[in-house]
Scaffold this motif. Structure first.
Motif, PDB file in Angstrom:
ATOM      1  N   GLU A 159      62.625  22.474 -12.200  1.00 13.10           N
ATOM      2  CA  GLU A 159      62.610  21.144 -12.813  1.00 13.10           C
ATOM      3  C   GLU A 159      62.888  21.235 -14.307  1.00 13.10           C
ATOM      4  O   GLU A 159      63.502  20.333 -14.877  1.00 13.10           O
ATOM      5  N   LEU A 160      62.443  22.299 -14.935  1.00 12.55           N
ATOM      6  CA  LEU A 160      62.707  22.497 -16.361  1.00 12.55           C
ATOM      7  C   LEU A 160      64.209  22.623 -16.607  1.00 12.55           C
ATOM      8  O   LEU A 160      64.754  22.011 -17.529  1.00 12.55           O
ATOM      9  N   GLN A 161      64.876  23.416 -15.786  1.00 18.62           N
ATOM     10  CA  GLN A 161      66.322  23.589 -15.926  1.00 18.62           C
ATOM     11  C   GLN A 161      67.061  22.271 -15.707  1.00 18.62           C
ATOM     12  O   GLN A 161      67.970  21.914 -16.478  1.00 18.62           O
ATOM     13  N   LEU A 162      66.667  21.531 -14.696  1.00 17.80           N
ATOM     14  CA  LEU A 162      67.314  20.249 -14.407  1.00 17.80           C
ATOM     15  C   LEU A 162      67.077  19.235 -15.518  1.00 17.80           C
ATOM     16  O   LEU A 162      67.977  18.457 -15.863  1.00 17.80           O
ATOM     17  N   ALA A 163      65.869  19.242 -16.091  1.00 20.86           N
ATOM     18  CA  ALA A 163      65.574  18.324 -17.195  1.00 20.86           C
ATOM     19  C   ALA A 163      66.480  18.616 -18.383  1.00 20.86           C
ATOM     20  O   ALA A 163      66.996  17.692 -19.034  1.00 20.86           O
ATOM     21  N   GLY A 164      66.694  19.902 -18.672  1.00 20.68           N
ATOM     22  CA  GLY A 164      67.593  20.269 -19.759  1.00 20.68           C
ATOM     23  C   GLY A 164      69.025  19.851 -19.488  1.00 20.68           C
ATOM     24  O   GLY A 164      69.718  19.345 -20.378  1.00 20.68           O
ATOM     25  N   GLU A 194      75.643  29.692  -8.530  1.00 19.25           N
ATOM     26  CA  GLU A 194      74.418  30.178  -7.904  1.00 19.25           C
ATOM     27  C   GLU A 194      73.400  29.087  -7.578  1.00 19.25           C
ATOM     28  O   GLU A 194      72.471  29.324  -6.804  1.00 19.25           O
ATOM     29  N   GLY A 195      73.546  27.910  -8.145  1.00 21.13           N
ATOM     30  CA  GLY A 195      72.528  26.878  -7.992  1.00 21.13           C
ATOM     31  C   GLY A 195      72.580  26.150  -6.664  1.00 21.13           C
ATOM     32  O   GLY A 195      73.543  26.248  -5.902  1.00 21.13           O
ATOM     33  N   THR A 196      71.514  25.394  -6.409  1.00 21.18           N
ATOM     34  CA  THR A 196      71.489  24.517  -5.240  1.00 21.18           C
ATOM     35  C   THR A 196      72.421  23.339  -5.480  1.00 21.18           C
ATOM     36  O   THR A 196      72.942  23.146  -6.587  1.00 21.18           O
ATOM     37  N   GLU A 197      72.604  22.523  -4.466  1.00 22.68           N
ATOM     38  CA  GLU A 197      73.476  21.350  -4.616  1.00 22.68           C
ATOM     39  C   GLU A 197      72.990  20.446  -5.741  1.00 22.68           C
ATOM     40  O   GLU A 197      73.795  19.897  -6.503  1.00 22.68           O
ATOM     41  N   THR A 199      71.390  21.279  -8.452  1.00 26.64           N
ATOM     42  CA  THR A 199      71.760  21.892  -9.733  1.00 26.64           C
ATOM     43  C   THR A 199      73.258  21.811  -9.956  1.00 26.64           C
ATOM     44  O   THR A 199      73.716  21.503 -11.070  1.00 26.64           O
ATOM     45  N   GLN A 200      74.034  22.052  -8.916  1.00 29.40           N
ATOM     46  CA  GLN A 200      75.494  22.001  -9.052  1.00 29.40           C
ATOM     47  C   GLN A 200      75.968  20.621  -9.514  1.00 29.40           C
ATOM     48  O   GLN A 200      76.849  20.510 -10.374  1.00 29.40           O
ATOM     49  N   ILE A 201      75.392  19.575  -8.941  1.00 29.08           N
ATOM     50  CA  ILE A 201      75.780  18.219  -9.331  1.00 29.08           C
ATOM     51  C   ILE A 201      75.500  17.987 -10.813  1.00 29.08           C
ATOM     52  O   ILE A 201      76.339  17.447 -11.549  1.00 29.08           O
ATOM     53  N   GLN A 202      74.314  18.415 -11.263  1.00 25.91           N
ATOM     54  CA  GLN A 202      73.952  18.173 -12.662  1.00 25.91           C
ATOM     55  C   GLN A 202      74.806  19.004 -13.611  1.00 25.91           C
ATOM     56  O   GLN A 202      75.210  18.524 -14.670  1.00 25.91           O
ATOM     57  N   VAL A 203      75.107  20.241 -13.235  1.00 26.41           N
ATOM     58  CA  VAL A 203      75.978  21.083 -14.061  1.00 26.41           C
ATOM     59  C   VAL A 203      77.378  20.483 -14.132  1.00 26.41           C
ATOM     60  O   VAL A 203      78.004  20.449 -15.200  1.00 26.41           O
ATOM     61  N   VAL A 236      82.216  20.466   1.708  1.00 24.93           N
ATOM     62  CA  VAL A 236      81.354  20.443   0.516  1.00 24.93           C
ATOM     63  C   VAL A 236      80.781  19.051   0.315  1.00 24.93           C
ATOM     64  O   VAL A 236      81.438  18.029   0.598  1.00 24.93           O
ATOM     65  N   ASN A 237      79.543  18.986  -0.152  1.00 24.01           N
ATOM     66  CA  ASN A 237      78.889  17.719  -0.497  1.00 24.01           C
ATOM     67  C   ASN A 237      79.846  16.832  -1.298  1.00 24.01           C
ATOM     68  O   ASN A 237      80.466  17.273  -2.261  1.00 24.01           O
ATOM     69  N   ARG A 238      79.955  15.566  -0.881  1.00 25.33           N
ATOM     70  CA  ARG A 238      80.919  14.652  -1.501  1.00 25.33           C
ATOM     71  C   ARG A 238      80.719  14.530  -3.008  1.00 25.33           C
ATOM     72  O   ARG A 238      81.698  14.525  -3.783  1.00 25.33           O
ATOM     73  N   ASP A 239      79.473  14.419  -3.472  1.00 29.92           N
ATOM     74  CA  ASP A 239      79.221  14.262  -4.901  1.00 29.92           C
ATOM     75  C   ASP A 239      79.669  15.497  -5.679  1.00 29.92           C
ATOM     76  O   ASP A 239      80.188  15.385  -6.797  1.00 29.92           O
TER      77      ASP A 239
END
Length: 308
Positions: A159-164, A194-197, A199-203, A236-239
């Motif tokens: 959650e810390l990584q996603l918040a950043g 390497e991230g989950t979906e 994390t990938q969306i946010q990156v 792959v996930n549409r988003d």
């Protein structure tokens, strides 16, 4: 902190906590319309159009007490609760201005160096809501490199990584602060691989913003991402797929606009440049396959790349 002072701070926290809960209850009681306004303000990109203002807002005195409490206590539980309340109040434009005028941005930003992950996470969430304000962004930008370090050092998918990453998404909507994120491009691409979906969306939100800036193109095109082509697939996930295509389209446009001034010798074979260059057979095959994707928007993005 001495015991008498600690007891005083805890007592103040109880009083302020009750007051904050009441304020939050009033916010909730504003009805669905107010809730929609708050949610829209928290998610939308920063712009000169301020979020809707609710009549149920915390006054300057209440916000000042919360900010003072944040300075006075070293109790992480109290810090978390104060940051959550300040973050929730920042869903309204009036409060965004008040918190800035009370020097709240620097005080909240100071919490990013805290060793407690939960405190840093709540500080990032508060700054994320506060960054919906252009004037606030001018002050928050001094923390961008520190936010990038927090993202890099945080546990993967935490959650810390996603918040950043959410805060960096808001701060990268305009190109004003992109240069502060250059050194973190390898980290972003590592998270993409390497991230989950989630994390990938946010990156990808950050990468799409960066790739829209031609000044960032060379930094991105030099990067090594061997697994990048795996994102361009019908399963792959549409988003994720839509954002990966937008990322590719932005970089392809820059490559074409450079009109041959990008010399291939500047890039290694495993770079993003070679992944997206016009002679890339694998990428061309991936795009051809995506033309049969059931989603219209996906097909439109593919065509956008192909006609460049």
């Amino acid at each position: 902190m001495g015991e008498p002072r600690g007891a005083a701070v805890r007592a103040a926290a109880i009083v302020l906590g009750a007051g904050a809960c009441y304020c939050l209850w009033r916010l909730a009681a504003g009805g669905r319309r107010g809730q929609r306004a708050a949610a829209g303000a928290a998610r939308g990109p920063p712009s000169d159009n301020s979020p809707p203002v609710s009549t149920h807002i915390m006054d300057a005195d209440a916000l000042q007490k919360l900010i003072h409490l944040l300075q006075a206590t070293d109790d992480p539980l109290i810090q978390e609760q104060v940051l959550i309340t300040l973050g929730n109040s920042a869903a309204f434009s009036v409060n965004q201005d008040i918190i800035r005028n009370l020097d709240g941005l620097s005080i909240i930003g100071g919490m990013l160096s805290d060793c407690i992950p939960k405190v840093k996470e709540k500080a990032l969430n508060a700054l994320n809501n506060l960054s919906m304000n252009i004037k606030n962004q001018e002050e928050i930008q001094v923390y961008i490199m520190q936010v990038c370090r927090n993202v890099e050092s945080a546990p993967l998918n935490s959650e810390l990584q996603l918040a950043g990453l959410r805060l960096l998404t808001n701060m990268s909507v305009t190109s004003d602060y992109h240069h502060k994120m250059v050194n973190s491009i390898p980290c972003f691409l590592h998270l993409l691989a390497e991230g989950t979906e989630r994390t990938q969306i946010q990156v990808l939100k950050v990468l799409v913003n960066l790739s829209a800036n031609p000044a960032m193109a060379r930094h991105l095109l030099r990067a090594q991402v061997p697994s990048l082509l795996l994102l361009f697939d019908n399963c792959v996930n549409r988003d994720i797929l839509l954002r990966a295509l937008a990322f590719a389209a932005n970089l392809k446009k820059t490559m074409n606009d450079e009109d041959g001034t990008m010399i291939q010798d500047q890039y290694s074979e495993g770079s993003i440049f070679f992944t997206f260059c016009r002679d890339s057979t694998q990428f061309a095959q991936k795009l051809a396959s995506l033309l049969h994707h059931p989603d219209t928007e996906v097909k439109e993005q593919v065509v956008r790349i192909l006609i460049q």
